[in-house]
Every structure is written in structure tokens, then in C-alpha cells.
Scaffold this motif. Structure first.
Motif, short mmCIF file in Angstrom:
data_model
loop_
_atom_site.label_atom_id
_atom_site.label_comp_id
_atom_site.label_asym_id
_atom_site.label_seq_id
_atom_site.Cartn_x
_atom_site.Cartn_y
_atom_site.Cartn_z
N HIS A 1 -43.17 -29.57 68.10
CA HIS A 1 -43.23 -28.54 69.13
C HIS A 1 -44.06 -27.37 68.59
O HIS A 1 -44.38 -27.31 67.41
CB HIS A 1 -41.83 -28.08 69.55
N PHE A 2 -44.39 -26.45 69.47
CA PHE A 2 -45.22 -25.30 69.11
C PHE A 2 -44.48 -24.38 68.14
O PHE A 2 -43.32 -24.04 68.35
CB PHE A 2 -45.59 -24.53 70.39
N ARG B 1 -37.59 -19.94 75.97
CA ARG B 1 -38.34 -20.40 77.14
C ARG B 1 -37.64 -19.95 78.41
O ARG B 1 -36.42 -20.02 78.52
CB ARG B 1 -38.49 -21.93 77.12
N ASN C 1 -46.46 -21.26 76.46
CA ASN C 1 -45.28 -21.94 75.91
C ASN C 1 -44.01 -21.62 76.69
O ASN C 1 -42.91 -21.87 76.22
CB ASN C 1 -45.10 -21.53 74.44
N SER D 1 -50.90 -18.40 68.66
CA SER D 1 -50.18 -19.13 67.61
C SER D 1 -49.96 -18.29 66.36
O SER D 1 -49.43 -18.78 65.37
CB SER D 1 -50.94 -20.41 67.23
#
Length: 468
Positions: free
Chosen positions: A106-107, A403, A330, A142
Motif C-alpha cells: 500500500h502507499f 482514509r 490516497n 509521497s
């Protein structure tokens, strides 16, 4: 100087003299020796509720081979010799190139320390971070740049301008060593970072230090009202972890999770000891997630790069809604876009045409306002506390593992309070007013779900407990 002669010289002189021996005053030699000797260890930063890896911090290693006792000495030397900006760029590229090789399911973000003195350097040139990220195929989102409080962040000059520029870019900003450096609250107020990292000083033995608990509780409450994520840094024991979680910290970093490692293969997507400990934590039993789930409003979220003409269309097609949450790629919440903030352009004669004009360069992010965010695993009381301290009348964004999952309006929060009170009433013994058999049954049922370990239960029944 060849390698053999260099190693011989290093053995003859004390460490504080090694930098002189290496003749690091020449920029090209200094940068070459950085590349040859420096490496980066990564330490995971994890979700305090689930143990999922949220990001990794890049930590300098190999500085001893250059003749320095501590990491800050490297940057002090570079600053003294007018090479701080070049040093930052070189080290930044080394850490980003290594991070690009990290494989996760995952990110995850790279948390990268920057020396804030570089922001006032005469040769400072913005845009280098974006160039490096594009070079290694990474998203601009990122990376999180950590600004340390070790050196004062000046209120004027280049520093404030650069920090304002950073806050307008997709990069995340973190305030490191919070609480032990220069003007932490002032920087928090002026530049509104995305994260604050609580210094280890306030985490050490926090479970037995009431003053530290009070300090951290108030900082966490303030941060959450401002929509800032709190990282508990330097957590080393189970007691420290449980206390930080109880107070409301969002992320966790420290030896309790994992020590920094040079080997990327030793980093995990999830740290199961954290999730296992959470499942055993008796204070987590009987949480309010079911109550909150029932009241969440599923307001659709807009992506941060939604064109403005689509934003106008969405408001027009959803006349019953006066705002929409905005998320990044994301699905992390960024704030709200409110109809009121668009009215000037909507109702003025040429306002809408002006905002749709590419030359005017207004984007959705120019209209996003802050909104408090709470994790769905927080207790109802904590969520209500965050909302009550906020000036946002619309409500509070609810996230799950950072999220977006929905929104709790003011009316929904009132229903949460009412349902919580009804739950208390159902669980109370009518005579003693203490939690009754329902709570005991829930705890036993929850405990029996963990079939991977043996357990012993002891039930106490006090005689003559009631006076009648």
C-alpha cells in the motif's frame, strides 16, 4: 589521499579532527565523501490503532566515518562552510533513490528531515524536491518534509516565504521535536503543518507522569481541532504505547515498533504486534464504532484535482448539500469546499467565467478550508470534544486508517450522544449504577474471539455489596 593512507590517518587522530584530515572544505570532495560514506536507515511510522505502516523516516548513518560524533554535526559543518544547500540536495537524492526501491502493498510516505537553516541560504532554490521525486518516479505527495525545532525558524526573510511555498505544494509538512525547540506554538500557528511529532522527552515514562499526560492531552486536542495529525515519537514500551493511544495520538514511531534498519526487506507493511496488543487492551473493549457507523453521513468526496467546472456542476446537482469533503489521491481528507466560499464567483457577473479561465489559475485547492478530522476508532466523547473545540459548524470528517469514510454533522453528533446515553442506561445496574452484566458478557465474548492464545478468567462476586 588514497584509501590506505586515509584509514591510517583516521586511526592516529581523534574523531573531532577527522573532518580536517579529510579536507572536506572543498565542495566536490565533501559531496563525494557524502556519497561514499553516508547511508540511510529507515524507521517505520505506523497507525496506532491498526499497526499498518503509514510511512518511514530516513535517518542518517555512516557520519562517524566522516569524523562526526552526531548527526547535527554534519549539518553544522556544512552550514559553517557555506555548503548546506548542496549537502541537503545530495542527501535528499540519496534517501529518495533508496526509498523508491521500497516495496509495500500500500502507499507509504517518506518522512525526510530538512535543516531549516537551508531555507535562509543565499543559494537556496525551490523546486529541487519535486525534480528529484519526478526523477525517481514518485508522487509529489509521497514525501513529508520534517522541520526541526533545533534551530529557530525566522519570522522574516526567506524562511517564512519558503515555508509558505511548501504549504501550497502537494508535499506534507511535519514539525519535528515538538515541545523542546524554538517557538513551537508560533510555528504551529503561522505555518499549519500536516503533522506534529511529539519529542521523546514527553513520551518517556508518560504513563507515570501526570504533567506529561496533561501536556500531551492538550496538544493532541489542539492539533485535532486544527486538522493536524499527531505522531508519538520515541515510544519504547508497552505502557508508553497504551498511554499515547489513550490520549489520542494518531501515529506511532519508536523502538517499540522497530529500530531503524538499513535493510529495506526488514520493513513490514503491517506490524502485527500493535494490532494484537490493541485487541488485548481492555480499555478498547466496548468502543463506540457501531454507534458512530450508524450516524455517519456518506457525503461524496471530491478529489483534489477536480476541475472547477465539475465542482460547480456537482453543487448544482446536489442542491441539498452546502459543502463537500476534499480528498487526495490516497483518499486522505484535506478539508471542505463550501458553497459560501464560491458564492462571490457564482453570483458576480463574470465570476464563474473568471474562475474557469486557465490564465486565472484558481483550482479547487484554493477554496479548501480546514475541518477537524477524527478516526472512527476514537471514542464518541473524544470526537465530540474535537468538534466542540472547533469553529467549523458543519461537523467533523471521519476517517478509517487516514482514509475518508464519511461525515458527522452537528445533528448526527447529537444522535451519537443520545445513543451513547441510552447505552449507558441499558448497561447500568439499577441499584448500584455500575456497569452490569451486559458489559461483562460483551467482554467475555470479545475475549473468546482470540482463539490463538490461552487465557484464564476470574469472576469476583462480592457478598453484601448492596446496603439493602
Amino acid at each position: 589521499m588514497d584509501n590506505v593512507a586515509l584509514q591510517t590517518s583516521l586511526k592516529k587522530f581523534p574523531r573531532e579532527a577527522r573532518a580536517e584530515i579529510l579536507d572536506l572544505s572543498a565542495p566536490e570532495i565533501w559531496l563525494r565523501d557524502l556519497r561514499d560514506n553516508i547511508n540511510f536507515a529507515f524507521q517505520p511510522i505506523v497507525n496506532i490503532h491498526t499497526g499498518a505502516c503509514y510511512g518511514v523516516e530516513a535517518l542518517l548513518r555512516g557520519y562517524e566515518d566522516l569524523g562526526f560524533d552526531k548527526i547535527p554535526d554534519v549539518f553544522d559543518y556544512a552550514h559553517h562552510n557555506g555548503m548546506l544547500h548542496k549537502t541537503e540536495i545530495t542527501l535528499k537524492e540519496m534517501s529518495i533513490s533508496k526509498f523508491a526501491k521500497l516495496e509495500m502493498d500500500h502507499f507509504v510516505r517518506l518522512f525526510l528531515n530538512i535543516d531549516n537553516r537551508v531555507l535562509d541560504s543565499a543559494d537556496y532554490r525551490p523546486g529541487q524536491t519535486g525534480r528529484l521525486l519526478r526523477k525517481y518516479g514518485l508522487s509529489l505527495r509521497s514525501i513529508c518534509l520534517e522541520i526541526s525545532e533545533r534551530h529557530e525558524v525566522s519570522s522574516g526573510g526567506n524562511t517564512s516565504k519558503v515555508l509558505e511555498q511548501y504549504s501550497e505544494r502537494p508535499y506534507k509538512l511535519a514539525l519535528d521535536d515538538f515541545g523542546t525547540g524554538y517557538a513551537g506554538l508560533k510555528v504551529l500557528y503561522d505555518y499549519h503543518p500536516d503533522f506534529i511529532k511529539i519529542d521523546r522527552y514527553f513520551i518517556n515514562d508518560i504513563h507515570i507522569d501526570e504533567k506529561k499526560k496533561i501536556f500531551l492531552s492538550n496538544i493532541v486536542s489542539l492539533a485535532h481541532v486544527l486538522g493536524i495529525t499527531v505522531v508519538a515519537e520515541g515510544v519504547e514500551t508497552e505502557h508508553e504505547f497504551l498511554t499515547c493511544k489513550e490520549i489520542g495520538c494518531d501515529l506511532l514511531q519508536g523502538y517499540f515498533v522497530q529500530k531503524p534498519t538499513l535493510d529495506l526487506n526488514k520493513l513490514n507493511s503491517s506490524y502485527h504486534q500493535i494490532s494484537a496488543l490493541n485487541s488485548r487492551d481492555r480499555r478498547a473493549v466496548g468502543d463506540d464504532r457501531k454507534i458512530i457507523d450508524e450516524q455517519i453521513e456518506n457525503i461524496p468526496a471530491l478529489k483534489f484535482n477536480t476541475p472547477m467546472y465539475e465542482v460547480f456542476d456537482i453543487f448544482r446537482m446536489n442542491k441539498h448539500l452546502t459543502f463537500f469533503p476534499v480528498i487526495d489521491e490516497n483518499k486522505e481528507p484535506l478539508g471542505l469546499v463550501c458553497e459560501n466560499d464560491l458564492k462571490y464567483y457564482t453570483y458576480s457577473m463574470y465570476g464563474k467565467e473568471l474562475i474557469l479561465n486557465k490564465a486565472y489559475s484558481k483550482t479547487l485547492m484554493d477554496f479548501v478550508s480546514n475541518c477537524p478530522v477524527a478516526d472512527i476508532r476514537m471514542g464518541a466523547e473524544k470526537i465530540i470534544e474535537i468538534f466542540s473545540l472547533s469553529k467549523n459548524p458543519d461537523g467533523i470528517i471521519i476517517s478509517d486508517s487516514f482514509r475518508y469514510v464519511g461525515f458527522l454533522s452537528a445533528s448526527s453528533l447529537l444522535r451519537v450522544i443520545n445513543e451513547k446515553n441510552l447505552t449507558y442506561a441499558r448497561d447500568q445496574n439499577p441499584l448500584s449504577k455500575l456497569p452490569g452484566n451486559n458489559v461483562i458478557s460483551d467482554y467475555v465474548a470479545q475475549t473468546l474471539k482470540n482463539l490463538d492464545r490461552s487465557m484464564t478468567m476470574i469472576y469476583f462476586d462480592f457478598d453484601n455489596f448492596k446496603p439493602f
